[in-house]
Scaffold this motif. Structure first.
Motif, PDB file in Angstrom:
ATOM      1  N   GLN A  45       0.854  -1.188   0.000  1.00 54.64           N
ATOM      2  CA  GLN A  45       0.000   0.000   0.000  1.00 54.64           C
ATOM      3  C   GLN A  45       0.893   1.243   0.000  1.00 54.64           C
ATOM      4  O   GLN A  45       1.713   1.428   0.909  1.00 54.64           O
ATOM      5  N   GLU A  59       3.838   0.126   2.329  1.00 55.91           N
ATOM      6  CA  GLU A  59       3.830  -0.857   3.412  1.00 55.91           C
ATOM      7  C   GLU A  59       3.525  -2.230   2.837  1.00 55.91           C
ATOM      8  O   GLU A  59       2.581  -2.384   2.057  1.00 55.91           O
ATOM      9  N   ARG A  63      -0.856 -11.412   2.160  1.00 56.48           N
ATOM     10  CA  ARG A  63      -2.124 -12.034   1.782  1.00 56.48           C
ATOM     11  C   ARG A  63      -1.896 -13.506   1.471  1.00 56.48           C
ATOM     12  O   ARG A  63      -0.784 -13.893   1.132  1.00 56.48           O
ATOM     13  N   ASN A 114       5.765  -5.117   8.668  1.00 59.09           N
ATOM     14  CA  ASN A 114       5.238  -5.365  10.014  1.00 59.09           C
ATOM     15  C   ASN A 114       5.962  -6.540  10.653  1.00 59.09           C
ATOM     16  O   ASN A 114       6.143  -7.585  10.019  1.00 59.09           O
ATOM     17  N   SER A 116       6.139  -9.003  14.209  1.00 62.31           N
ATOM     18  CA  SER A 116       5.434  -9.418  15.428  1.00 62.31           C
ATOM     19  C   SER A 116       6.372  -9.510  16.618  1.00 62.31           C
ATOM     20  O   SER A 116       7.577  -9.731  16.463  1.00 62.31           O
ATOM     21  N   ASP A 175       3.498   1.352  15.172  1.00 67.42           N
ATOM     22  CA  ASP A 175       2.243   1.187  14.437  1.00 67.42           C
ATOM     23  C   ASP A 175       1.053   1.264  15.390  1.00 67.42           C
ATOM     24  O   ASP A 175       1.205   1.035  16.587  1.00 67.42           O
ATOM     25  N   ARG A 199      -5.874   4.341  12.780  1.00 65.16           N
ATOM     26  CA  ARG A 199      -6.921   4.960  11.970  1.00 65.16           C
ATOM     27  C   ARG A 199      -8.187   5.254  12.767  1.00 65.16           C
ATOM     28  O   ARG A 199      -9.001   6.079  12.341  1.00 65.16           O
ATOM     29  N   GLU A 232      -9.474   8.007   4.184  1.00 65.53           N
ATOM     30  CA  GLU A 232     -10.452   7.548   3.189  1.00 65.53           C
ATOM     31  C   GLU A 232     -11.066   8.683   2.376  1.00 65.53           C
ATOM     32  O   GLU A 232     -11.714   8.430   1.359  1.00 65.53           O
ATOM     33  N   PHE A 251      -7.221   4.417   1.677  1.00 69.23           N
ATOM     34  CA  PHE A 251      -7.922   4.094   0.432  1.00 69.23           C
ATOM     35  C   PHE A 251      -8.114   5.342  -0.431  1.00 69.23           C
ATOM     36  O   PHE A 251      -8.236   5.244  -1.652  1.00 69.23           O
TER      37      PHE A 251
HETATM   38  P1  C2E Z   1      -1.542  -2.446   9.885  1.00 68.97           P
HETATM   39  O1  C2E Z   1      -0.085  -2.739   9.889  1.00 68.97           O
HETATM   40  O2  C2E Z   1      -2.029  -1.370  10.772  1.00 68.97           O
HETATM   41  O3  C2E Z   1      -1.916  -2.194   8.359  1.00 68.97           O
HETATM   42  C1  C2E Z   1      -2.914  -1.309   7.928  1.00 68.97           C
HETATM   43  C2  C2E Z   1      -4.212  -2.033   7.602  1.00 68.97           C
HETATM   44  O4  C2E Z   1      -5.207  -1.053   7.309  1.00 68.97           O
HETATM   45  C3  C2E Z   1      -4.139  -2.937   6.376  1.00 68.97           C
HETATM   46  O5  C2E Z   1      -5.042  -4.020   6.568  1.00 68.97           O
HETATM   47  C4  C2E Z   1      -4.669  -2.014   5.280  1.00 68.97           C
HETATM   48  O6  C2E Z   1      -5.182  -2.702   4.151  1.00 68.97           O
HETATM   49  C5  C2E Z   1      -5.757  -1.299   6.028  1.00 68.97           C
HETATM   50  N1  C2E Z   1      -6.076   0.004   5.427  1.00 68.97           N
HETATM   51  C6  C2E Z   1      -5.268   0.826   4.722  1.00 68.97           C
HETATM   52  N2  C2E Z   1      -5.890   1.963   4.363  1.00 68.97           N
HETATM   53  C7  C2E Z   1      -7.155   1.869   4.850  1.00 68.97           C
HETATM   54  C8  C2E Z   1      -8.306   2.742   4.797  1.00 68.97           C
HETATM   55  O7  C2E Z   1      -8.294   3.833   4.234  1.00 68.97           O
HETATM   56  N3  C2E Z   1      -9.424   2.314   5.431  1.00 68.97           N
HETATM   57  C9  C2E Z   1      -9.470   1.108   6.081  1.00 68.97           C
HETATM   58  N4  C2E Z   1     -10.632   0.753   6.649  1.00 68.97           N
HETATM   59  N5  C2E Z   1      -8.409   0.246   6.142  1.00 68.97           N
HETATM   60  C10 C2E Z   1      -7.264   0.637   5.535  1.00 68.97           C
HETATM   61  P2  C2E Z   1      -4.615  -5.537   6.287  1.00 68.97           P
HETATM   62  O8  C2E Z   1      -3.757  -5.637   5.073  1.00 68.97           O
HETATM   63  O9  C2E Z   1      -5.843  -6.360   6.367  1.00 68.97           O
HETATM   64  O10 C2E Z   1      -3.671  -5.863   7.521  1.00 68.97           O
HETATM   65  C11 C2E Z   1      -4.189  -5.907   8.832  1.00 68.97           C
HETATM   66  C12 C2E Z   1      -3.086  -6.060   9.848  1.00 68.97           C
HETATM   67  O11 C2E Z   1      -2.435  -7.320   9.708  1.00 68.97           O
HETATM   68  C13 C2E Z   1      -1.970  -5.019   9.710  1.00 68.97           C
HETATM   69  O12 C2E Z   1      -2.366  -3.794  10.294  1.00 68.97           O
HETATM   70  C14 C2E Z   1      -0.865  -5.712  10.464  1.00 68.97           C
HETATM   71  O13 C2E Z   1      -1.002  -5.512  11.859  1.00 68.97           O
HETATM   72  C15 C2E Z   1      -1.119  -7.170  10.152  1.00 68.97           C
HETATM   73  N6  C2E Z   1      -0.183  -7.616   9.089  1.00 68.97           N
HETATM   74  C16 C2E Z   1      -0.271  -7.485   7.751  1.00 68.97           C
HETATM   75  N7  C2E Z   1       0.800  -8.027   7.129  1.00 68.97           N
HETATM   76  C17 C2E Z   1       1.614  -8.491   8.114  1.00 68.97           C
HETATM   77  C18 C2E Z   1       2.887  -9.172   8.140  1.00 68.97           C
HETATM   78  O14 C2E Z   1       3.542  -9.419   7.107  1.00 68.97           O
HETATM   79  N8  C2E Z   1       3.396  -9.515   9.373  1.00 68.97           N
HETATM   80  C19 C2E Z   1       2.710  -9.224  10.539  1.00 68.97           C
HETATM   81  N9  C2E Z   1       3.276  -9.607  11.697  1.00 68.97           N
HETATM   82  N10 C2E Z   1       1.521  -8.607  10.553  1.00 68.97           N
HETATM   83  C20 C2E Z   1       0.979  -8.239   9.360  1.00 68.97           C
END
Ligand code: C2E
Ligand code: MG
Ligand code: MG
Ligand code: MG
Length: 273
Positions: A45, A59, A63, A114, A116, A175, A199, A232, A251
């Motif tokens: 993103q 970032e 998936r 990200n 953990s 974060d 957010r 958004e 977004f």
């Molecule tokens: P995060 O690191 O806080 O990532 C931001 C999340 O917000 C992402 O969801 C992104 O798609 C979403 N997002 C971005 N812009 C917007 C927006 O305008 N509105 C809304 N409603 N959402 C938005 P995603 O991809 O589902 O990831 C969720 C969480 O999963 C991430 O939060 C992060 O904590 C974790 N994650 C994702 N990839 C990894 C990874 O490779 N390793 C680890 N340990 N955690 C991960």
């Protein structure tokens, strides 16, 4: 006590625990198989400047390209990965894939990954990062490691590892800032380069700016970069820029996209520049 009462409560409790354990095992096995079968993909993103919206990096967001269910987001499997310990394998894979992709981006574009708590507890985590940088050719200052509060209070080798990452020249980001209980005191004990306001604190239309404003002021006081997540609407972008946020993600600017899609977008940005 339930056992002594002989009412079967303890047995029911045990059966419940075993069922949950079996469910975790089942999910972990499926995830392990998916990792081995190369079904994980990294999306990116864009992170943009405020107020002008130029891409400065992205970032990495993992998936699962599921054969039956399509593209599955991390909300469905990160917890399983963390509870089973698979997050160490998965996290290393994401780090290596993300740095390899970012090394192909032009100029000084950065990638955020990200990480953990479980990964950062292991002594040797900085070596894993150093190897990913060496193998990809990405300069350390173009990698940002995103941690949450749970990481910073994580125990094990965490504190040494955070220092080890700083010594490598990697940038650190806090974060989901503001969602934890001790984020303020954390800033004093864990120096980072960037904070990302969660957010949930981004002012909606008509909502209060108090927290977003306070965090921006704090970022200035600690001389750290402030990023606004989950933008958004154009109104939110304008508002956060006015409050002093340096960077934004959301977004309104761009959704997470595949590596090839981001590269195409970067080429068009460079073309109009
Ligand atoms: P995060 O690191 O806080 O990532 C931001 C999340 O917000 C992402 O969801 C992104 O798609 C979403 N997002 C971005 N812009 C917007 C927006 O305008 N509105 C809304 N409603 N959402 C938005 P995603 O991809 O589902 O990831 C969720 C969480 O999963 C991430 O939060 C992060 O904590 C974790 N994650 C994702 N990839 C990894 C990874 O490779 N390793 C680890 N340990 N955690 C991960
Ligand atoms: Mg993040
Ligand atoms: Mg976040
Ligand atoms: Mg998060």
């Amino acid at each position: 006590a339930a056992k002594e009462r002989g009412d079967g409560g303890y047995e029911r409790y045990r059966a419940g625990m075993e069922a949950r354990g079996a469910e975790l095992n089942r999910r972990a096995t499926a995830l392990r198989t998916a990792i081995l079968a190369d079904q994980m993909v990294v999306y990116f993103q864009p992170v943009v400047t405020l107020p002008d919206g130029r891409i400065t990096g992205a970032e990495a967001l993992v998936r699962w390209q599921h054969p039956d269910e399509g593209l599955v987001g991390p909300g469905a499997f990160i917890e399983t990965a963390e509870r089973s310990g698979l997050i160490v394998t998965l996290g290393t894979w994401v780090l290596r894939a993300a740095t390899r992709e970012a090394a192909t981006w032009p100029g000084e574009l950065t990638v955020s990954v990200n990480v953990s708590a479980r990964q950062l507890r292991d002594a040797g985590f900085p070596d894993v990062v150093a190897a990913a940088l060496r193998d990809s050719g990405l300069p350390p200052h173009r990698l940002t490691v995103e941690i949450t509060e749970s990481v910073a209070v994580g125990g094990g080798a965490t504190a040494e590892n955070l220092q080890g990452l700083r010594d490598l020249g990697v940038r650190l980001s806090l974060d989901d800032f503001g969602t934890g209980a001790s984020t303020l005191s954390l800033l004093a004990t864990c120096p980072v380069h960037q904070i990302k306001l969660d957010r949930s604190f981004v002012p909606g239309s008509g909502g209060s700016d108090a927290i977003a404003d306070a965090v921006a002021q704090m970022a200035r006081a600690f001389a750290v970069q402030a990023v606004a997540e989950g933008i958004e609407t154009a109104e939110q972008a304008t508002r956060m820029a006015a409050l002093g946020y340096d960077r934004a993600q959301g977004f309104h600017f761009a959704r997470p996209m595949s590596g090839p899609d981001l590269s195409a977008r970067l080429r068009s940005q460079v073309a109009v520049a």
